[in-house]
Design a protein around this motif. Structure first.
Motif, PDB file in Angstrom:
ATOM      1  N   GLY A   1       0.836  -1.198   0.000  1.00 46.43           N
ATOM      2  CA  GLY A   1       0.000   0.000   0.000  1.00 46.43           C
ATOM      3  C   GLY A   1       0.872   1.250   0.000  1.00 46.43           C
ATOM      4  O   GLY A   1       2.060   1.194   0.299  1.00 46.43           O
ATOM      5  N   LYS A   2       0.242   2.360  -0.317  1.00 40.31           N
ATOM      6  CA  LYS A   2       1.016   3.608  -0.403  1.00 40.31           C
ATOM      7  C   LYS A   2       1.271   4.229   0.959  1.00 40.31           C
ATOM      8  O   LYS A   2       2.094   5.102   1.093  1.00 40.31           O
ATOM      9  CB  LYS A   2       0.269   4.621  -1.269  1.00 40.31           C
ATOM     10  N   ARG A   3       0.502   3.807   1.964  1.00 42.99           N
ATOM     11  CA  ARG A   3       0.611   4.399   3.318  1.00 42.99           C
ATOM     12  C   ARG A   3       0.388   5.904   3.260  1.00 42.99           C
ATOM     13  O   ARG A   3       0.994   6.663   4.030  1.00 42.99           O
ATOM     14  CB  ARG A   3       1.974   4.116   3.972  1.00 42.99           C
ATOM     15  N   LEU A   4      -0.456   6.335   2.321  1.00 41.87           N
ATOM     16  CA  LEU A   4      -0.697   7.770   2.133  1.00 41.87           C
ATOM     17  C   LEU A   4      -1.304   8.396   3.383  1.00 41.87           C
ATOM     18  O   LEU A   4      -0.897   9.485   3.804  1.00 41.87           O
ATOM     19  CB  LEU A   4      -1.640   7.956   0.934  1.00 41.87           C
ATOM     20  N   ARG A   5      -2.280   7.704   3.995  1.00 43.54           N
ATOM     21  CA  ARG A   5      -3.009   8.307   5.113  1.00 43.54           C
ATOM     22  C   ARG A   5      -2.127   8.476   6.353  1.00 43.54           C
ATOM     23  O   ARG A   5      -2.088   9.570   6.933  1.00 43.54           O
ATOM     24  CB  ARG A   5      -4.279   7.501   5.374  1.00 43.54           C
ATOM     25  N   PRO A   6      -1.399   7.413   6.781  1.00 45.48           N
ATOM     26  CA  PRO A   6      -0.497   7.627   7.922  1.00 45.48           C
ATOM     27  C   PRO A   6       0.550   8.698   7.644  1.00 45.48           C
ATOM     28  O   PRO A   6       0.861   9.526   8.509  1.00 45.48           O
ATOM     29  CB  PRO A   6       0.194   6.259   8.111  1.00 45.48           C
ATOM     30  N   LEU A   7       1.064   8.682   6.424  1.00 48.42           N
ATOM     31  CA  LEU A   7       2.090   9.651   6.064  1.00 48.42           C
ATOM     32  C   LEU A   7       1.557  11.076   6.182  1.00 48.42           C
ATOM     33  O   LEU A   7       2.222  11.964   6.741  1.00 48.42           O
ATOM     34  CB  LEU A   7       2.536   9.369   4.621  1.00 48.42           C
ATOM     35  N   LEU A   8       0.349  11.296   5.679  1.00 44.47           N
ATOM     36  CA  LEU A   8      -0.234  12.641   5.740  1.00 44.47           C
ATOM     37  C   LEU A   8      -0.476  13.066   7.184  1.00 44.47           C
ATOM     38  O   LEU A   8      -0.307  14.239   7.526  1.00 44.47           O
ATOM     39  CB  LEU A   8      -1.542  12.686   4.944  1.00 44.47           C
TER      40      LEU A   8
END
Lengths: 339, 339
Positions: free
Chosen positions: B59-66
């Motif tokens: 997964g891109k891990r976009l949400r935790p990263l943001l």
């Protein structure tokens, strides 16, 4: 199918107890019904319809009621209890919706199960909505401890459901594993309702623990009785067929006890029936006969009686109080309920 | 299938942007991966296995990263951000699991969808576990406002999923209704991740609102691009077949625009294909041809560009800061991503 005659150690006056309890809780039940109705609406009609179906069909409202009584026993006298109480009915309803998908249920309380009307997708999603909405409603109470009890309860419930699924079609489950499953799938939420009521009512740590324990033992007893009713209950009263657990591959205490006590030949026959692709009505009658003869029903009801006893003893720290009497009567009623 | 050539107004240097962003966020991504790994374990093996399947597959891990970047932009410098950040990956994973049940998905990211391996019951219940666990983890942060944003987000998400289901097989959805659906199903959680990061980082009300708006517009743009990729993407890169949305009866903006602009004969033909029992590969190619010719892809990408622009403008109130640059670059990357 004949309904099972209650053993003599259990009072047959369930209707009397029911009437007495009802007289005490009538106004609370009205408040709960009105509050459920107020919160069930969503701008998305399908959500309201499915939620109304699962929550509008004669549930006992046991969880909200216990939350309200617990807070009252700890001294709460206002009217903000009711909005918090229905959170427990919402979570219960969400778990019923997801259970019906998991079990491919066809009926619940004399009505078609929601998934047979709206399909699995709608039912899964409305369940998700009810879970989330429950947390959103609880957040409004601005109390981290309450949120902690609630989220810990739903996490344990979800683990319990998975555990039950993993155990399904497994006759080797022992009594301890079974108790772990029913603790998580039933007792945890009832216990949380009582504990949250205590916290909301401003309980001391001892009072909170007492009500948590009361709910825990009540929940276990409730599920034990439920599991006997699946062997002995009256189809019309229950609103669902008996023998469901066996058909769904669930070994509950009456059967677990029977297997433990059985001769190898009986054990082998039970295994054959339990693991068959399809369980016919005559197979269920055969299993029921074995369970009755082995004393599995009495054993399970004795265990329920012990838990009811512990539930009532948990309340010992509270002084005499009408609400305490109601909680004691609810515990007694669990033993003689027929539905 | 040929992959679509990006319009000239979009930088083709997606690999360059990706490398640049990656250099900035590498250590955060490692922290996120380690934390997901640490939290994925359950005493019940099936839960760990299914959770690992849905969260361990690139997964891109976009949400935790943001969430992490937002808190850093507001001044947070400690290491307690990461446990809170993975809550957003857990919720995302839970929603993917339930989506796959709802959509009867067969593949996700080049792997069989979880429901095809473990069946709907297991996937529904593990999804429930991940939702509950997310709240439990968040409660540990002792912050009611964060819990409010989170439970409000999941409630809106659940409503959005129901809304999308209700709209399915409906070609009459207009752009406004479509935006409502993608706001709820995608933007709400991304926006909540940014807002929670802001709250956790001690943001002022203006900073919190700025990051909420950034996440909202980024989320909309992300979904708009996703919806174009379902027409134009490369099957191998995407890890799932293109044309999924039409097969699942979802009219997304490229098609909604095409229908709005189409002559009655084309509209009729689209309706026939969309409502057919089965959509064959040649039907999808025919629809894709109509969508390309009508300018539906450009229209959708133009809309995505506008939202990226608004996302970046939302950050104007923050002074220059490396983290601000990263957030700007992530917004730019959303436009040129191919997977």
């Amino acid at each position: 199918m004949d309904s099972f005659v209650l053993p003599s150690f259990i009072s047959p006056n369930s209707e009397d107890i029911k009437r007495r309890i009802y007289a005490r809780i009538r106004s609370d039940l009205h408040r709960i019904e009105a509050e459920i109705d107020r919160n069930i609406n969503s701008s998305i009609p399908l959500i309201s319809v499915v939620a109304r179906h699962i929550m509008g069909s004669g549930g006992k409202r046991l969880r909200p009621l216990l939350m309200i009584l617990s807070s009252r026993l700890c001294g709460y006298t206002g009217d903000r209890d009711v909005s918090l109480s229905v959170v427990f009915e919402f979570i219960h309803a969400a778990s019923l919706l997801h259970d019906d998908v998991v079990d491919h249920a066809e009926f619940r309380r004399n009505q078609p199960a929601a998934n047979t009307i709206w399909g699995n997708p709608g039912v899964v999603l409305v369940g998700d909505f009810l879970y989330s909405k429950s947390f959103l409603m609880t957040v409004g109470y601005n109390n981290i401890r309450i949120l902690e009890v609630l989220s810990s309860a739903t996490t344990k419930m979800a683990e319990g459901e998975v555990l039950q699924m993993v155990h399904s079609d497994n006759l080797e489950v022992d009594e301890e594993e079974y108790l772990e499953v029913i603790t998580r799938k039933t007792a945890v939420l009832i216990s949380a309702a009582c504990q949250v009521g205590a916290i909301f009512g401003g309980a001391s740590p001892e009072e909170e623990e007492a009500l948590r324990a009361y709910g825990h033992h009540l929940g276990i007893a409730f599920q034990l009785v439920d599991d006997t009713l699946d062997y002995t209950g009256d189809v019309k009263e229950l609103g669902k067929p008996v023998g469901n657990d066996i058909r769904e591959g669930k070994a509950t205490l009456p059967l677990i006890y029977t297997i433990k006590k059985a001769k190898p030949s009986v054990k082998k026959r039970l295994g054959e029936i339990f693991c068959a692709e399809e369980i016919l009505p005559e197979n269920f009658l055969e299993v029921r006969e074995m369970v009755m003869r082995s004393g599995g029903i009495e054993y399970t009801l004795h265990s329920a009686i012990e838990h009811v006893q512990k539930a009532k003893e948990s309340l010992d720290i509270f002084p005499a109080h009408p609400t305490k009497e109601t909680l004691v009567e609810i515990a007694d009623y669990v033993l003689c309920r027929r539905v």
